[in-house]
Design a protein around this motif. Structure first.
Motif, short mmCIF file in Angstrom:
data_model
loop_
_atom_site.label_atom_id
_atom_site.label_comp_id
_atom_site.label_asym_id
_atom_site.label_seq_id
_atom_site.Cartn_x
_atom_site.Cartn_y
_atom_site.Cartn_z
N PHE A 10 -5.34 8.11 -44.41
CA PHE A 10 -4.55 7.18 -45.34
C PHE A 10 -4.59 8.19 -46.61
N ASN A 11 -3.93 9.30 -46.67
CA ASN A 11 -3.79 10.20 -47.59
C ASN A 11 -2.29 10.42 -48.04
N PRO A 12 -1.59 9.50 -48.65
CA PRO A 12 -1.92 8.00 -48.74
C PRO A 12 -1.55 7.08 -47.67
N ILE A 13 -1.82 5.83 -48.06
CA ILE A 13 -1.75 4.69 -47.30
C ILE A 13 -0.23 4.68 -47.40
N HIS A 14 0.74 4.50 -46.56
CA HIS A 14 2.32 3.98 -46.56
C HIS A 14 2.52 2.93 -45.90
N VAL A 15 3.69 2.54 -46.09
CA VAL A 15 4.38 1.42 -45.63
C VAL A 15 4.29 1.28 -44.10
N GLY A 16 4.50 2.56 -43.32
CA GLY A 16 4.40 2.48 -42.10
C GLY A 16 2.92 2.18 -41.61
N HIS A 17 1.90 2.53 -42.20
CA HIS A 17 0.50 2.09 -41.80
C HIS A 17 0.45 0.52 -42.02
N LEU A 18 0.97 -0.14 -43.08
CA LEU A 18 0.83 -1.47 -43.57
C LEU A 18 1.71 -2.46 -42.38
N ILE A 19 2.71 -1.76 -41.82
CA ILE A 19 3.49 -2.61 -40.78
C ILE A 19 2.80 -2.52 -39.45
N ILE A 20 2.37 -1.68 -39.29
CA ILE A 20 1.49 -1.34 -37.96
C ILE A 20 0.31 -2.20 -38.00
N ALA A 21 -0.53 -2.31 -39.09
CA ALA A 21 -1.37 -3.04 -39.14
C ALA A 21 -1.29 -4.62 -39.16
N ASN A 22 -0.27 -4.60 -39.95
CA ASN A 22 0.12 -6.40 -39.98
C ASN A 22 0.91 -6.74 -38.80
N THR A 23 1.49 -5.96 -38.05
CA THR A 23 1.93 -6.35 -36.42
C THR A 23 0.93 -6.56 -35.71
N MET A 24 -0.15 -5.72 -35.57
CA MET A 24 -1.38 -5.89 -35.04
C MET A 24 -2.19 -7.20 -35.24
N ALA A 25 -2.05 -7.45 -36.62
CA ALA A 25 -2.92 -8.67 -36.94
C ALA A 25 -2.26 -9.99 -36.63
N THR A 26 -0.94 -9.93 -36.36
CA THR A 26 -0.25 -11.16 -36.29
C THR A 26 0.45 -11.05 -35.04
N ALA A 27 0.66 -10.10 -34.37
CA ALA A 27 1.37 -10.24 -32.96
C ALA A 27 0.46 -9.98 -31.72
N THR A 28 -0.78 -9.83 -31.86
CA THR A 28 -1.65 -9.70 -30.91
C THR A 28 -2.88 -10.84 -30.94
N ASP A 29 -4.06 -10.79 -30.10
CA ASP A 29 -5.20 -11.78 -30.36
C ASP A 29 -5.95 -11.16 -31.30
N LEU A 30 -5.83 -10.13 -31.97
CA LEU A 30 -6.81 -9.59 -33.12
C LEU A 30 -6.79 -10.66 -34.26
N GLU A 31 -7.97 -10.91 -34.76
CA GLU A 31 -8.20 -11.82 -36.01
C GLU A 31 -8.08 -11.18 -37.39
N GLN A 32 -8.52 -9.88 -37.16
CA GLN A 32 -8.37 -9.05 -38.49
C GLN A 32 -7.87 -7.60 -38.15
N VAL A 33 -7.74 -6.78 -39.02
CA VAL A 33 -7.47 -5.40 -38.70
C VAL A 33 -8.21 -4.67 -39.81
N TRP A 34 -9.28 -3.86 -39.39
CA TRP A 34 -9.96 -3.06 -40.77
C TRP A 34 -9.48 -1.76 -40.68
N PHE A 35 -8.88 -1.13 -41.88
CA PHE A 35 -8.57 0.23 -42.05
C PHE A 35 -9.96 0.78 -42.21
N VAL A 36 -9.99 1.91 -41.29
CA VAL A 36 -11.38 2.74 -41.40
C VAL A 36 -11.07 4.07 -42.09
N VAL A 37 -11.32 4.30 -43.18
CA VAL A 37 -10.97 5.34 -43.98
C VAL A 37 -11.80 6.41 -43.79
N SER A 38 -11.22 7.56 -43.04
CA SER A 38 -12.08 8.58 -42.64
C SER A 38 -12.19 9.68 -43.69
#
Length: 190
Positions: A10-38
């Motif tokens: 996430f160097n830096p975080i961008h809208v692509g990351h956010l769109i994927i994370a939001n898609t995973m959080a809302t279109a799957t059975d995931l209850e949350q998505v955690w960004f693991v900053v490496s």
């Protein structure tokens, strides 16, 4: 709770990351998505890597308005480079009440056999894989632990964003406004 883990520099975080994370959080059975900053990806050079606390701060600010998205610094106290299997073990130990799913781009699936303990990851965890431009179909796609998730096909690169900052070109719309403001104010990537 079923939590998706989205690893990255996430160097830096961008809208692509956010769109994927939001898609995973809302279109799957995931209850949350955690960004693991490496702090350090074993497959990437650290030359242009901002300090991990700056990157974590940008992620936290970028997702502050979405209760389904969280950021974690779990890898900051781990040996470097950090390996996914070790992080998964640490999170299982720290949060035994949760189940964890790994979120990755299809391009990472191509190289998955190079990951430390990849067989263990496949045997013990589910992988939610989103499409990536120019990804080559991997035999892992057919593995019972791999679930392909329909998501926008995005080709936004943090490298392009960093190069744009250095060339004094606009990064508007590629990163959230709060991230753009932080990059400008702190003169990141210059």
């Amino acid at each position: 709770m079923k939590i998706g883990l989205f690893f990255g520099s996430f160097n830096p975080i961008h809208v692509g990351h956010l769109i994927i994370a939001n898609t995973m959080a809302t279109a799957t059975d995931l209850e949350q998505v955690w960004f693991v900053v490496s702090p350090q990806n074993p497959f990437k050079k650290t030359k242009s890597l901002l300090h991990e606390f700056d990157r974590l701060d940008m992620v936290e600010r970028a997702i502050a308005d979405n209760s389904r998205l969280k950021a974690t610094d779990v890898e900051f106290s781990m040996p470097r480079p950090s390996y996914t299997i070790d992080t998964l073990r640490k999170l299982q130990e720290k949060y035994p009440q949760h189940s964890f799913t790994l979120i990755m781009g299809e391009d990472n699936l191509e190289q998955f056999a190079n990951w430390k303990s990849y067989e263990t990851i496949l045997n013990e965890f589910t992988l939610y894989v989103y499409p990536r431009p120019r990804a080559v179909a991997s035999p892992f796609r057919e593995h019972p632990s791999v679930r392909l998730v329909e998501a926008p096909l995005l080709d936004i690169s943090a490298t392009f964003i960093r190069e744009s900052v250095r060339a004094n070109r606009s990064i508007r719309y590629m990163v959230p406004d709060v991230v753009e403001e932080m990059i400008e104010r702190k003169k990141h990537y210059l």
